[in-house]
Design a protein around this motif. Structure first.
Motif, PDB file in Angstrom:
ATOM      1  N   LEU A 111       0.835  -1.200   0.000  1.00  0.00           N
ATOM      2  CA  LEU A 111       0.000   0.000   0.000  1.00  0.00           C
ATOM      3  C   LEU A 111       0.868   1.248   0.000  1.00  0.00           C
ATOM      4  N   PHE A 112       0.361   2.298  -0.636  1.00  0.00           N
ATOM      5  CA  PHE A 112       0.995   3.611  -0.617  1.00  0.00           C
ATOM      6  C   PHE A 112      -0.122   4.643  -0.533  1.00  0.00           C
ATOM      7  N   PHE A 113      -0.108   5.474   0.504  1.00  0.00           N
ATOM      8  CA  PHE A 113      -1.184   6.438   0.747  1.00  0.00           C
ATOM      9  C   PHE A 113      -0.774   7.834   0.295  1.00  0.00           C
ATOM     10  N   VAL A 114      -1.690   8.506  -0.389  1.00  0.00           N
ATOM     11  CA  VAL A 114      -1.481   9.894  -0.795  1.00  0.00           C
ATOM     12  C   VAL A 114      -2.593  10.746  -0.188  1.00  0.00           C
ATOM     13  N   ASP A 115      -2.200  11.749   0.581  1.00  0.00           N
ATOM     14  CA  ASP A 115      -3.129  12.665   1.230  1.00  0.00           C
ATOM     15  C   ASP A 115      -3.174  13.961   0.437  1.00  0.00           C
ATOM     16  N   GLY A 116      -4.366  14.324  -0.089  1.00  0.00           N
ATOM     17  CA  GLY A 116      -4.484  15.570  -0.832  1.00  0.00           C
ATOM     18  C   GLY A 116      -5.930  15.973  -1.042  1.00  0.00           C
ATOM     19  N   ALA A 117      -6.162  17.275  -1.124  1.00  0.00           N
ATOM     20  CA  ALA A 117      -7.519  17.778  -1.362  1.00  0.00           C
ATOM     21  C   ALA A 117      -7.900  17.687  -2.834  1.00  0.00           C
ATOM     22  N   VAL A 118      -6.908  17.761  -3.721  1.00  0.00           N
ATOM     23  CA  VAL A 118      -7.180  17.845  -5.165  1.00  0.00           C
ATOM     24  C   VAL A 118      -6.809  16.513  -5.806  1.00  0.00           C
ATOM     25  N   ILE A 119      -7.709  15.545  -5.684  1.00  0.00           N
ATOM     26  CA  ILE A 119      -7.488  14.212  -6.256  1.00  0.00           C
ATOM     27  C   ILE A 119      -8.665  13.815  -7.141  1.00  0.00           C
ATOM     28  N   VAL A 120      -9.866  13.869  -6.594  1.00  0.00           N
ATOM     29  CA  VAL A 120     -11.055  13.467  -7.348  1.00  0.00           C
ATOM     30  C   VAL A 120     -11.282  14.446  -8.498  1.00  0.00           C
ATOM     31  N   GLY A 121     -11.351  13.891  -9.704  1.00  0.00           N
ATOM     32  CA  GLY A 121     -11.557  14.721 -10.885  1.00  0.00           C
ATOM     33  C   GLY A 121     -10.295  15.291 -11.480  1.00  0.00           C
ATOM     34  N   TYR A 122      -9.153  14.891 -10.929  1.00  0.00           N
ATOM     35  CA  TYR A 122      -7.879  15.424 -11.400  1.00  0.00           C
ATOM     36  C   TYR A 122      -6.958  14.284 -11.832  1.00  0.00           C
ATOM     37  N   SER A 123      -5.717  14.661 -12.184  1.00  0.00           N
ATOM     38  CA  SER A 123      -4.839  13.732 -12.898  1.00  0.00           C
ATOM     39  C   SER A 123      -4.428  12.515 -12.075  1.00  0.00           C
ATOM     40  N   LEU A 124      -4.472  12.598 -10.747  1.00  0.00           N
ATOM     41  CA  LEU A 124      -4.053  11.459  -9.927  1.00  0.00           C
ATOM     42  C   LEU A 124      -5.141  10.386  -9.814  1.00  0.00           C
ATOM     43  N   GLN A 125      -6.398  10.757  -9.968  1.00  0.00           N
ATOM     44  CA  GLN A 125      -7.490   9.813  -9.683  1.00  0.00           C
ATOM     45  C   GLN A 125      -7.386   8.492 -10.447  1.00  0.00           C
ATOM     46  N   PRO A 126      -7.022   8.494 -11.750  1.00  0.00           N
ATOM     47  CA  PRO A 126      -6.954   7.205 -12.448  1.00  0.00           C
ATOM     48  C   PRO A 126      -5.930   6.234 -11.863  1.00  0.00           C
ATOM     49  N   TYR A 127      -4.979   6.730 -11.118  1.00  0.00           N
ATOM     50  CA  TYR A 127      -3.947   5.871 -10.528  1.00  0.00           C
ATOM     51  C   TYR A 127      -4.376   5.297  -9.174  1.00  0.00           C
ATOM     52  N   CYS A 128      -5.506   5.738  -8.639  1.00  0.00           N
ATOM     53  CA  CYS A 128      -5.919   5.364  -7.278  1.00  0.00           C
ATOM     54  C   CYS A 128      -6.702   4.055  -7.284  1.00  0.00           C
ATOM     55  N   ARG A 129      -6.249   3.089  -6.499  1.00  0.00           N
ATOM     56  CA  ARG A 129      -6.980   1.828  -6.347  1.00  0.00           C
ATOM     57  C   ARG A 129      -8.207   2.014  -5.455  1.00  0.00           C
ATOM     58  N   ARG A 130      -8.074   2.830  -4.425  1.00  0.00           N
ATOM     59  CA  ARG A 130      -9.176   3.132  -3.515  1.00  0.00           C
ATOM     60  C   ARG A 130      -9.105   4.613  -3.131  1.00  0.00           C
ATOM     61  N   ILE A 131     -10.257   5.179  -2.761  1.00  0.00           N
ATOM     62  CA  ILE A 131     -10.323   6.566  -2.303  1.00  0.00           C
ATOM     63  C   ILE A 131     -11.011   6.602  -0.943  1.00  0.00           C
ATOM     64  N   VAL A 132     -10.306   7.178   0.023  1.00  0.00           N
ATOM     65  CA  VAL A 132     -10.826   7.372   1.377  1.00  0.00           C
ATOM     66  C   VAL A 132     -11.198   8.845   1.518  1.00  0.00           C
ATOM     67  N   LEU A 133     -12.447   9.127   1.867  1.00  0.00           N
ATOM     68  CA  LEU A 133     -12.892  10.502   2.076  1.00  0.00           C
ATOM     69  C   LEU A 133     -13.004  10.776   3.575  1.00  0.00           C
ATOM     70  N   VAL A 134     -12.314  11.831   4.016  1.00  0.00           N
ATOM     71  CA  VAL A 134     -12.476  12.319   5.384  1.00  0.00           C
ATOM     72  C   VAL A 134     -13.421  13.517   5.306  1.00  0.00           C
ATOM     73  N   ARG A 135     -14.512  13.436   6.053  1.00  0.00           N
ATOM     74  CA  ARG A 135     -15.621  14.381   5.861  1.00  0.00           C
ATOM     75  C   ARG A 135     -15.946  15.112   7.159  1.00  0.00           C
ATOM     76  N   THR A 136     -16.212  16.412   7.020  1.00  0.00           N
ATOM     77  CA  THR A 136     -16.696  17.196   8.151  1.00  0.00           C
ATOM     78  C   THR A 136     -17.561  18.326   7.612  1.00  0.00           C
ATOM     79  N   GLY A 137     -18.386  18.921   8.474  1.00  0.00           N
ATOM     80  CA  GLY A 137     -19.250  20.013   8.055  1.00  0.00           C
ATOM     81  C   GLY A 137     -18.469  21.298   7.827  1.00  0.00           C
ATOM     82  N   ASP A 138     -19.045  22.202   7.018  1.00  0.00           N
ATOM     83  CA  ASP A 138     -18.356  23.444   6.693  1.00  0.00           C
ATOM     84  C   ASP A 138     -18.072  24.294   7.928  1.00  0.00           C
ATOM     85  N   ALA A 139     -18.993  24.320   8.885  1.00  0.00           N
ATOM     86  CA  ALA A 139     -18.791  25.169  10.068  1.00  0.00           C
ATOM     87  C   ALA A 139     -17.551  24.722  10.841  1.00  0.00           C
ATOM     88  N   VAL A 140     -17.425  23.410  11.046  1.00  0.00           N
ATOM     89  CA  VAL A 140     -16.257  22.879  11.752  1.00  0.00           C
ATOM     90  C   VAL A 140     -14.999  23.091  10.923  1.00  0.00           C
TER      91      VAL A 140
END
Length: 205
Positions: A111-140
């Motif tokens: 495994l190799f993990f890449v942490d970044g905000a700009v992945i989905v819909g961009y050039s790295l996404q096709p290389y990703c075997r899995r995508i982990v989303l960390v989610r929180t509300g806008d206020a927090v």
């Protein structure tokens, strides 16, 4: 043995970097895409003249160092600016991330993990075997951004508004980690997801 590239993504202030640091503490190779993005903007980078053409010569100081806050204010002010920043910097960022991935594969890591905000819909996404989303509300998220970067709530919200909408990230995600509670809840859920990823990638091998 192939090395699965796993993305850890989320909007600014979500806590995705906490998850990346946790996985690193478990012994997994990780890449901080935001750090790579900063490195490609250091003096002498081929990206800087192109950014000056688009966002103004004054984004560099007299020593040739990037005025990062000024660039961010201009780039994130409009969707077009954000897209232009991405098109200028992302080819070099992608090259550097994939080189780190190759090194992890050479070392024998599954495994190799890449942490970044700009992945989905961009050039790295096709290389990703899995995508982990960390989610929180806008206020927090706004509170965290203001505390971390020393900016106003309005500026923090503009930064969020310029990023990939949460529904788009949710649709692309294989796993979701909610981070609106305490750090221990985040840790427990992140470790559950890690265990699931390890098991699934092993089954696919």
């Amino acid at each position: 043995m192939s090395c699965a590239l796993i993305a850890i993504t989320g909007r600014s202030g979500s806590g995705k970097s906490q998850v990346r640091r946790l996985y690193e503490s478990q012994g997994w190779p990780v890449c901080d895409a935001d750090l790579v993005a900063r490195q490609v903007l250091e003096p002498g980078s081929d990206c800087l003249p192109l950014l000056q053409q688009r966002f103004g010569a004054d984004i560099l100081d007299e020593q040739g160092n990037l005025r990062r806050r000024l660039l961010a204010d201009r780039a994130f002010a409009t969707p077009e600016g954000t897209a232009d920043l991405t098109s200028i910097t992302h080819p070099e960022i992608l090259r550097r991330i994939l080189e780190q991935h190759r090194q992890a594969e050479k070392a024998g890591s599954p495994l190799f993990f890449v942490d970044g905000a700009v992945i989905v819909g961009y050039s790295l996404q096709p290389y990703c075997r899995r995508i982990v989303l960390v989610r929180t509300g806008d206020a927090v998220a706004c509170q965290r951004i203001c505390a971390r970067d020393g900016i106003s709530p309005e500026a923090a919200q503009r930064r969020l508004d310029a990023q990939t909408p949460l529904p788009v990230l949710e649709a692309a995600a294989d796993y979701i980690i909610d981070n609106d509670r305490d750090p221990e809840a985040l840790r427990q859920r992140a470790l559950e997801v890690l265990e699931q990823i390890v098991r699934e990638v092993a089954d696919e091998a």
